[in-house]
Design a protein around this motif. Structure first.
Motif, PDB file in Angstrom:
ATOM      1  N   LYS A 257       0.818  -1.217   0.000  1.00 29.39           N
ATOM      2  CA  LYS A 257       0.000   0.000   0.000  1.00 29.39           C
ATOM      3  C   LYS A 257       0.853   1.269   0.000  1.00 29.39           C
ATOM      4  O   LYS A 257       0.560   2.221  -0.721  1.00 29.39           O
ATOM      5  N   GLU A 258       1.925   1.299   0.793  1.00 31.86           N
ATOM      6  CA  GLU A 258       2.741   2.508   0.876  1.00 31.86           C
ATOM      7  C   GLU A 258       3.522   2.773  -0.412  1.00 31.86           C
ATOM      8  O   GLU A 258       4.068   3.861  -0.618  1.00 31.86           O
ATOM      9  N   TRP A 259       3.560   1.774  -1.298  1.00 32.45           N
ATOM     10  CA  TRP A 259       4.281   1.930  -2.563  1.00 32.45           C
ATOM     11  C   TRP A 259       3.358   2.218  -3.739  1.00 32.45           C
ATOM     12  O   TRP A 259       3.829   2.461  -4.849  1.00 32.45           O
ATOM     13  N   GLN A 260       2.070   2.183  -3.537  1.00 29.93           N
ATOM     14  CA  GLN A 260       1.124   2.307  -4.648  1.00 29.93           C
ATOM     15  C   GLN A 260       1.331   3.584  -5.457  1.00 29.93           C
ATOM     16  O   GLN A 260       1.254   3.557  -6.689  1.00 29.93           O
ATOM     17  N   ASN A 261       1.580   4.698  -4.779  1.00 34.12           N
ATOM     18  CA  ASN A 261       1.697   5.984  -5.468  1.00 34.12           C
ATOM     19  C   ASN A 261       3.138   6.466  -5.581  1.00 34.12           C
ATOM     20  O   ASN A 261       3.391   7.645  -5.838  1.00 34.12           O
ATOM     21  N   LYS A 262       4.071   5.536  -5.415  1.00 29.67           N
ATOM     22  CA  LYS A 262       5.483   5.858  -5.575  1.00 29.67           C
ATOM     23  C   LYS A 262       5.986   5.301  -6.902  1.00 29.67           C
ATOM     24  O   LYS A 262       5.437   4.338  -7.426  1.00 29.67           O
ATOM     25  N   PRO A 263       7.060   5.890  -7.453  1.00 30.84           N
ATOM     26  CA  PRO A 263       7.611   5.358  -8.710  1.00 30.84           C
ATOM     27  C   PRO A 263       8.042   3.903  -8.568  1.00 30.84           C
ATOM     28  O   PRO A 263       8.755   3.558  -7.617  1.00 30.84           O
ATOM     29  N   LEU A 264       7.616   3.092  -9.495  1.00 29.14           N
ATOM     30  CA  LEU A 264       7.978   1.674  -9.454  1.00 29.14           C
ATOM     31  C   LEU A 264       9.488   1.495  -9.531  1.00 29.14           C
ATOM     32  O   LEU A 264      10.042   0.563  -8.951  1.00 29.14           O
ATOM     33  N   LEU A 265      10.154   2.398 -10.228  1.00 28.05           N
ATOM     34  CA  LEU A 265      11.603   2.306 -10.406  1.00 28.05           C
ATOM     35  C   LEU A 265      12.348   2.396  -9.073  1.00 28.05           C
ATOM     36  O   LEU A 265      13.472   1.904  -8.949  1.00 28.05           O
ATOM     37  N   LYS A 266      11.720   3.034  -8.085  1.00 26.33           N
ATOM     38  CA  LYS A 266      12.351   3.174  -6.774  1.00 26.33           C
ATOM     39  C   LYS A 266      12.287   1.891  -5.944  1.00 26.33           C
ATOM     40  O   LYS A 266      12.945   1.762  -4.923  1.00 26.33           O
ATOM     41  N   LEU A 267      11.447   0.970  -6.387  1.00 28.28           N
ATOM     42  CA  LEU A 267      11.285  -0.293  -5.656  1.00 28.28           C
ATOM     43  C   LEU A 267      12.436  -1.223  -6.039  1.00 28.28           C
ATOM     44  O   LEU A 267      12.333  -2.042  -6.950  1.00 28.28           O
ATOM     45  N   ASN A 268      13.546  -1.106  -5.332  1.00 22.96           N
ATOM     46  CA  ASN A 268      14.763  -1.830  -5.696  1.00 22.96           C
ATOM     47  C   ASN A 268      14.887  -3.152  -4.938  1.00 22.96           C
ATOM     48  O   ASN A 268      13.985  -3.551  -4.195  1.00 22.96           O
ATOM     49  N   GLU A 269      16.025  -3.804  -5.112  1.00 20.56           N
ATOM     50  CA  GLU A 269      16.246  -5.127  -4.509  1.00 20.56           C
ATOM     51  C   GLU A 269      16.179  -5.088  -2.985  1.00 20.56           C
ATOM     52  O   GLU A 269      15.620  -5.989  -2.363  1.00 20.56           O
ATOM     53  N   ASP A 270      16.752  -4.054  -2.401  1.00 18.17           N
ATOM     54  CA  ASP A 270      16.738  -3.946  -0.935  1.00 18.17           C
ATOM     55  C   ASP A 270      15.319  -3.807  -0.412  1.00 18.17           C
ATOM     56  O   ASP A 270      14.952  -4.427   0.609  1.00 18.17           O
ATOM     57  N   GLU A 271      14.516  -2.992  -1.102  1.00 19.79           N
ATOM     58  CA  GLU A 271      13.126  -2.799  -0.673  1.00 19.79           C
ATOM     59  C   GLU A 271      12.330  -4.090  -0.822  1.00 19.79           C
ATOM     60  O   GLU A 271      11.546  -4.452   0.060  1.00 19.79           O
ATOM     61  N   VAL A 272      12.516  -4.797  -1.934  1.00 24.95           N
ATOM     62  CA  VAL A 272      11.803  -6.054  -2.166  1.00 24.95           C
ATOM     63  C   VAL A 272      12.175  -7.072  -1.091  1.00 24.95           C
ATOM     64  O   VAL A 272      11.303  -7.764  -0.537  1.00 24.95           O
ATOM     65  N   THR A 273      13.456  -7.163  -0.785  1.00 23.54           N
ATOM     66  CA  THR A 273      13.914  -8.109   0.244  1.00 23.54           C
ATOM     67  C   THR A 273      13.289  -7.787   1.591  1.00 23.54           C
ATOM     68  O   THR A 273      12.807  -8.681   2.303  1.00 23.54           O
ATOM     69  N   TYR A 274      13.268  -6.507   1.938  1.00 15.02           N
ATOM     70  CA  TYR A 274      12.718  -6.089   3.235  1.00 15.02           C
ATOM     71  C   TYR A 274      11.224  -6.388   3.320  1.00 15.02           C
ATOM     72  O   TYR A 274      10.746  -6.942   4.332  1.00 15.02           O
ATOM     73  N   ILE A 275      10.487  -6.014   2.276  1.00 15.09           N
ATOM     74  CA  ILE A 275       9.032  -6.242   2.286  1.00 15.09           C
ATOM     75  C   ILE A 275       8.732  -7.735   2.393  1.00 15.09           C
ATOM     76  O   ILE A 275       7.859  -8.161   3.152  1.00 15.09           O
ATOM     77  N   HIS A 276       9.464  -8.547   1.638  1.00 17.86           N
ATOM     78  CA  HIS A 276       9.236  -9.997   1.664  1.00 17.86           C
ATOM     79  C   HIS A 276       9.510 -10.564   3.048  1.00 17.86           C
ATOM     80  O   HIS A 276       8.769 -11.431   3.543  1.00 17.86           O
ATOM     81  N   GLN A 277      10.544 -10.075   3.690  1.00 19.44           N
ATOM     82  CA  GLN A 277      10.871 -10.547   5.036  1.00 19.44           C
ATOM     83  C   GLN A 277       9.775 -10.182   6.029  1.00 19.44           C
ATOM     84  O   GLN A 277       9.405 -10.994   6.889  1.00 19.44           O
TER      85      GLN A 277
END
Length: 445
Positions: A129-149
């Motif tokens: 939800k907090e990423w819905q209105n943010k640029p997709l390009l900013k969703l990097n590997e570190d962010e994906v790893t953190y969210i998944h954890q």
């Protein structure tokens, strides 16, 4: 723009222009104005490498002539240097595109079922939800790893589902949102980091099912709930649907959406148009299924569309879990523990029994409506199994269920019966029997 529409631009002349069309400034090649019914727009229009490049500068009078001309010099300079401002602008827009925008474009491009779309939307709103209105390009590997954890702490299965949805969105964005000269903006999928770090949870498939020794207990409970006069037509209908699912192995929505117009009792088959894998399915009506269908037919409303009726007229059953709970409660009596069976447990039960009695692989896949990957198996392309060919194996599975449930006597082979009869016979009696049998066979020749 024709020469007749060429003139040196001045503020007073621009203000006086009213005729629709395009005009060019004779003092600056490529700079001009386009007039429509609703507005006047400054523009640059030049040809480069055979391509007509038209760039919007701004609208008059919000932008005055001097501002437009200054911007036009910059645009014309970029074009001369091989830079297409339109592609550059598109690249900036694509770099700033939000997760929500890409997600909605992804859904619009796919032919997904309503249930699938709902599931994907829940994943986005619950975990991203907090990423819905943010640029997709900013969703990097570190962010994906953190969210998944973080999601894994709540549900490992949901965490992997979230990552799979996100992976699909990035794969879609790679080809749909490009930069200058069609270069990839989303060149790398950040979800790949989960594979590199081996952080996928790989939640194992459920193995729950109704064991053969529990079939009698379960089917008795289904009958008990269905025959209870305190329960309504909806409850009886769900019980019929549950029994139908156990004797076909069909998925929940495939059973609950069966329509009367797709049931041919006389010919002995029914078919399903909308299945999970998209392939239509034709299946035989065995004796048990015929009894269920006849029972449903006897209670049907003349206008009923679906075999298994819901509480809302004209609609299929949406959620039968409350009736499944009643059935589970009915299994608990005497020394029996409560037998909880979810819908997919019925499917696993059918598949397991079919495998145990030797139903062939192609046949079982067809009965369960599992798609065969023909690219890997040439033979599969020649196997055509309709209701006629599936009748015999379906009856065998039906018989196995009924035998384990104690609803019919198990058919024993002749050899097995002979072995049982000979167990208490002496060697001398066996020789006498063999002699008598041989004599009898000689006389019949």
């Amino acid at each position: 723009m024709s020469n007749s529409n060429s003139l040196p631009f001045r503020d007073d002349r621009i203000k006086a222009l009213t005729e629709l069309g395009e005009y060019k400034d004779s003092s600056l090649a490529g700079f001009g104005m386009r007039i429509t019914k609703s507005k006047k727009t400054f523009q640059v229009r030049r040809k480069r490498s055979g391509k007509d490049i038209r760039v919007k500068i701004g609208e008059y009078p919000a932008m005055n002539l001097k501002q437009a001309k200054d911007k036009a010099y910059k645009v014309l300079s970029d074009i001369e240097n091989g830079i297409n401002p339109n592609e550059q602008r598109r690249e900036h827009e694509n770099q700033a595109v939000t997760l929500d925008s890409v997600f909605n474009a992804y859904l619009a491009s796919k032919s997904l079922k309503d249930k699938t779309i709902l599931g994907y939307k829940q994943v986005i709103t619950c975990y991203l939800k907090e990423w819905q209105n943010k640029p997709l390009l900013k969703l990097n590997e570190d962010e994906v790893t953190y969210i998944h954890q973080q999601v894994s702490k709540r549900s490992q299965a949901q965490a992997d589902l979230m990552a799979r949805v996100l992976r699909a969105i990035f794969n879609f964005a790679k080809y749909e949102y490009r930069g200058t000269d069609d270069l990839f903006i989303f060149n790398e999928n950040p979800v790949k980091i989960l594979s590199h770090k081996r952080q996928w949870n790989h939640v194992p498939r459920k193995q729950t099912r109704i064991r053969p020794t529990e079939l009698k207990q379960y089917l008795t409970a289904v009958k008990q709930v269905r025959d209870n006069p305190e329960y309504d037509r909806f409850t009886r209908s769900v019980c019929d649907a549950v029994e139908f699912a156990l004797f076909t192995g069909l998925r929940k929505q495939e059973v609950l959406n069966i329509e009367w117009q797709r049931v041919n009792l006389k010919a002995g088959y029914f078919w399903i148009d909308e299945t999970k894998n998209g392939d239509p399915l034709e299946l035989p009506i065995t004796d048990t299924l015929r009894k269920i269908l006849m029972r449903c037919w006897s209670e049907r409303d003349e206008t009923a569309r679906y075999v298994f009726v819901s509480k809302t007229a004209g609609q299929a059953i949406k959620e039968p879990k409350f009736v499944l709970k009643k059935i589970a409660n009915a299994t608990k009596h005497d020394d029996n523990n409560e037998l909880i069976a979810h819908w997919h447990d019925l499917r696993r039960t059918y598949a397991t029994l079919a495998e145990s009695i030797g139903v062939g692989g192609y046949t079982l896949k067809r009965l369960l409506n599992h798609r065969i990957k023909r690219s890997n198996d040439v033979t599969a392309g020649y196997v055509v199994l309709s209701a006629d060919e599936l009748q015999e194996p379906a009856k065998r599975v039906e018989q196995s269920i009924l035998e384990h449930a104690g609803l019919i006597v198990k058919e024993q082979g002749i050899d097995l019966k002979l072995q049982e009869l000979l167990q208490g016979v002496s060697e001398e009696q066996k020789r006498a029997l063999i002699f008598q049998l041989s004599q009898s066979m000689e006389q019949t020749k």
